[in-house]
Structure formats: structure tokens, C-alpha cells
Design an enzyme around this catalytic site. Structure first.
Site, PDB file in Angstrom:
ATOM      1  N   CYS A   1       0.812  -1.225   0.000  1.00  0.00           N
ATOM      2  CA  CYS A   1       0.000   0.000   0.000  1.00  0.00           C
ATOM      3  C   CYS A   1       0.842   1.270   0.000  1.00  0.00           C
ATOM      4  O   CYS A   1       0.302   2.368  -0.156  1.00  0.00           O
ATOM      5  CB  CYS A   1      -0.940  -0.009   1.194  1.00  0.00           C
ATOM      6  SG  CYS A   1      -1.984  -1.489   1.267  1.00  0.00           S
TER       7      CYS A   1
ATOM      8  N   HIS B   1      -3.190   6.959   2.632  1.00  0.00           N
ATOM      9  CA  HIS B   1      -3.658   5.634   2.234  1.00  0.00           C
ATOM     10  C   HIS B   1      -4.966   5.337   2.955  1.00  0.00           C
ATOM     11  O   HIS B   1      -5.081   5.488   4.177  1.00  0.00           O
ATOM     12  CB  HIS B   1      -2.600   4.592   2.579  1.00  0.00           C
ATOM     13  CG  HIS B   1      -3.084   3.187   2.469  1.00  0.00           C
ATOM     14  ND1 HIS B   1      -3.740   2.710   1.353  1.00  0.00           N
ATOM     15  CD2 HIS B   1      -3.029   2.149   3.351  1.00  0.00           C
ATOM     16  CE1 HIS B   1      -4.056   1.446   1.544  1.00  0.00           C
ATOM     17  NE2 HIS B   1      -3.640   1.084   2.742  1.00  0.00           N
TER      18      HIS B   1
ATOM     19  N   ASN C   1     -10.199  -0.490   1.019  1.00  0.00           N
ATOM     20  CA  ASN C   1      -8.742  -0.399   0.894  1.00  0.00           C
ATOM     21  C   ASN C   1      -8.335  -0.940  -0.473  1.00  0.00           C
ATOM     22  O   ASN C   1      -8.442  -2.133  -0.726  1.00  0.00           O
ATOM     23  CB  ASN C   1      -8.090  -1.211   2.018  1.00  0.00           C
ATOM     24  CG  ASN C   1      -6.569  -1.156   1.991  1.00  0.00           C
ATOM     25  OD1 ASN C   1      -5.954  -0.787   0.999  1.00  0.00           O
ATOM     26  ND2 ASN C   1      -5.956  -1.540   3.095  1.00  0.00           N
TER      27      ASN C   1
END
Length: 324
Positions: free
Chosen positions: A112, A251, A281
Site C-alpha cells: 500500500c 492511504h 482499501n
């Protein structure tokens, strides 16, 4: 003097959206359980599109928006932890589909945090060469790495892609004003996906990939401590103060994590745009998707100072301070 500018942003998600209520029909969970713990209401899931398909859609948008020919591309970097294959790289597939015959192309695997690492890599490669144009994309089809019976991970992730076009322009101000990148390899077992284990004996059997697994509480503690430190370090390197940052684009892993980071930095939550309720996500795609939306909604404007920060597998953190 030549420096870089983001001249185009783009994002794409598959058409299929899966709500929390739909997930509750296939696993022991509920809409309320997911929303209160993550802030996620739904996520987009790929039906037949692979990671390169999502990235290709973004790439075509970037070129169209900037009125740039594919043959003018010098560099394509795709950040992903869910590539189409071990080889060729997802970036190479996209390069071929675009017909960008003059561009070199490769993937970056930093989970990520990948898009932040890719932006740094692209900037350094452009500044140290006579290249003019780079495409940086974060793209994920994480749904193919998920155990859809494991509610601790299945409720978190979605599929999507986002990216930017970097171009050299005549300007006195650098694009990246400050940066902070760290890897914590001793914590690598806290987030694992697609792990392979060689089979004993010979001839070998094909190995299988392990599904996504995460030590949620440990990752929460890591993110809420290390991301604020990373942001503060990058801001200091840019000779700025936290109050100078117009927006923090983080993020999109968990709404509670973002709220805690804002609190630790002493910054109002209004400076932290979020789209996690819609997307979940999306790994390395989350930061560029969020940037694209912020630009499209005229939240982020030319001249704004923004902090983009990611954290994830590795474990890793990365922050860049951008003069947008």
C-alpha cells in the site's frame, strides 16, 4: 530550469460494487460491524478485469487528458501487489497494449506504500535523464488474493486503479519538496499475501498462493505511530510546518486510523479527505484514486501543498510533500 509537474490525473474502478449487506450473506458479519470498525460501506470488485486492464484504462485517460501521444512516453511504473503474473510485469503488459514502444516499463511491489515509492522513483529517473514524460499508476485486483470466508480481511479490500502523468516543465519550483521512506522488514509477517512455499522432493509440484493475512491490531498500532512520524519528517525536510500543508492525502486503509493520525498531528480532520466508505482499501491504488477525486472536485488546486502518505506491507511507510 526544468522541474516536474503532474499534468494529468485519472482513476478507474470496476462496475461491480459489493455492499456490506451483501457480504453479510456469505460470512459472519454485518453492515454495522464493518462500518463502525473501518468506515467502509461498500467496495468495487473486478468481475473479469485483471490488474493490467484497470491500469490500462487509467493510462488511456492520462494520455487523453494531457493530449500526449503514446510514443512520447518515456517511463511507465506500476505499483501493485496483485500483478497479472510474476512475469511479464503488469507495466510491460500496459506498455504493449498502449503501444508505448519508446517507454521502459516495470512494476514496484511495496504494497500500500507502492505508489509513494513509485512517485519517488519516477521523479529521480526523470531528473537524472533527458526523459520528459512518465506515467505512474497504482493498480490492484486484491479480490483475487482474498479468502472470502475470512471476515477479518475480506471486508477491508476493493479493486481499482489511479495514476498521474509526470512531465518536465520550465518552472523554478520542484514537485517533491520533501520525502520520508522507511522499510521495517522485521515486521514483514504482519501483512502477508500470496506467499509461496516450495514443495519438498523432486519433481516439484506447483506451489499455491496463500490468501491475504494481517495482524490487524499490530498494523493499527504501527500506522498510528509511524505514519505521523513519517509525515512530520517529510514536512521538516521541506522546511515547512504542518500548518502549511493544505491537504493530507493518506492511504485509505481504515477511517479510525486516519482520524487518529490527524489527532496525533494536531491537524483538523477537514484537511484529510477520505473515500474509504465507497472504495475500501485499494492498496497501492488508494492514494492516486483519492488525488484524482480531490482534483476533480476542485479540492486540490494548482499551488496547493499536499502531503501524500502511505503505509502497508513490508512493513513500510512513505510520505511525499508535493507542490501541486
Amino acid at each position: 530550469m526544468q522541474n516536474l509537474r503532474i499534468t494529468s490525473t485519472a482513476s478507474y474502478h470496476p462496475p461491480l460494487n459489493i455492499t456490506n449487506q451483501q457480504l453479510s450473506t456469505i460470512m459472519d458479519t454485518s453492515d454495522e460491524w464493518i462500518k463502525t470498525r473501518t468506515g467502509i460501506h461498500q467496495r468495487y470488485i473486478s468481475n473479469i478485469e485483471n490488474t493490467s486492464d484497470l491500469a490500462l484504462n487509467v493510462g488511456n485517460q492520462l494520455l487523453t487528458n494531457a493530449n500526449l501521444k503514446t510514443t512520447e512516453l518515456d517511463l511507465i511504473i506500476i505499483a501493485t501487489m496483485s500483478p497479472d503474473a510474476y512475469t511479464p510485469s503488469t507495466a510491460a503488459i500496459v506498455q504493449g497494449e498502449l503501444g508505448a514502444k519508446n517507454a521502459i516499463a516495470f512494476d514496484i511491489s511495496a504494497a500500500c506504500t507502492g505508489f509513494i515509492y513509485a512517485m519517488n522513483t519516477a521523479e529521480l529517473m526523470l531528473k537524472s535523464s533527458n526523459w520528459q514524460n512518465a506515467m505512474v499508476i497504482g493498480a490492484e485486483v486484491l479480490s483475487k488474493l482474498i479468502d472470502w470466508k475470512d471476515r477479518s480481511t475480506a471486508v477491508l479490500f476493493g479493486d481499482g486503479a489511479g495514476g498521474v502523468l509526470l512531465q518536465k516543465t520550465t518552472t523554478a519550483t520542484p514537485l517533491i519538496l520533501g520525502r520520508d521512506l522507511h522499510t521495517f522488514g522485521d515486521l514483514g509477517d504482519k501483512i502477508v499475501a500470496g506467499k509461496t512455499t516450495p514443495k519438498a522432493g523432486f519433481p516439484k509440484q506447483l506451489t499455491s498462493l496463500s490468501p491475504f493475512a494481517m495482524a490487524g491490531r499490530d498494523v493499527y498500532r504501527f500506522a498510528t505511530h509511524e505514519v505521523p512520524r513519517s509525515i512530520a519528517s517529510a514536512v521538516q525536510q521541506a522546511n515547512l510546518k504542518l500548518d502549511d500543508i493544505d491537504y493530507f492525502l493518506l492511504h485509505q486503509a481504515n477511517e479510525r486510523i486516519i482520524n487518529q493520525i490527524a489527532k496525533r498531528l494536531g491537524q483538523p480532520i477537514t484537511k484529510f479527505p477520505m473515500n474509504i466508505s465507497e472504495y475500501g482499501n485499494t492498496g497501492a491504488a488508494s492514494e492516486p484514486i483519492l488525488l484524482t477525486q480531490a482534483v476533480a472536485h476542485e479540492l486540490v488546486k494548482p499551488g496547493n501543498i499536499i502531503a501524500m502518505s502511505g503505509f502497508g506491507g513490508g512493513l513500510s511507510t512513505g510520505t511525499i510533500i508535493l507542490n501541486y
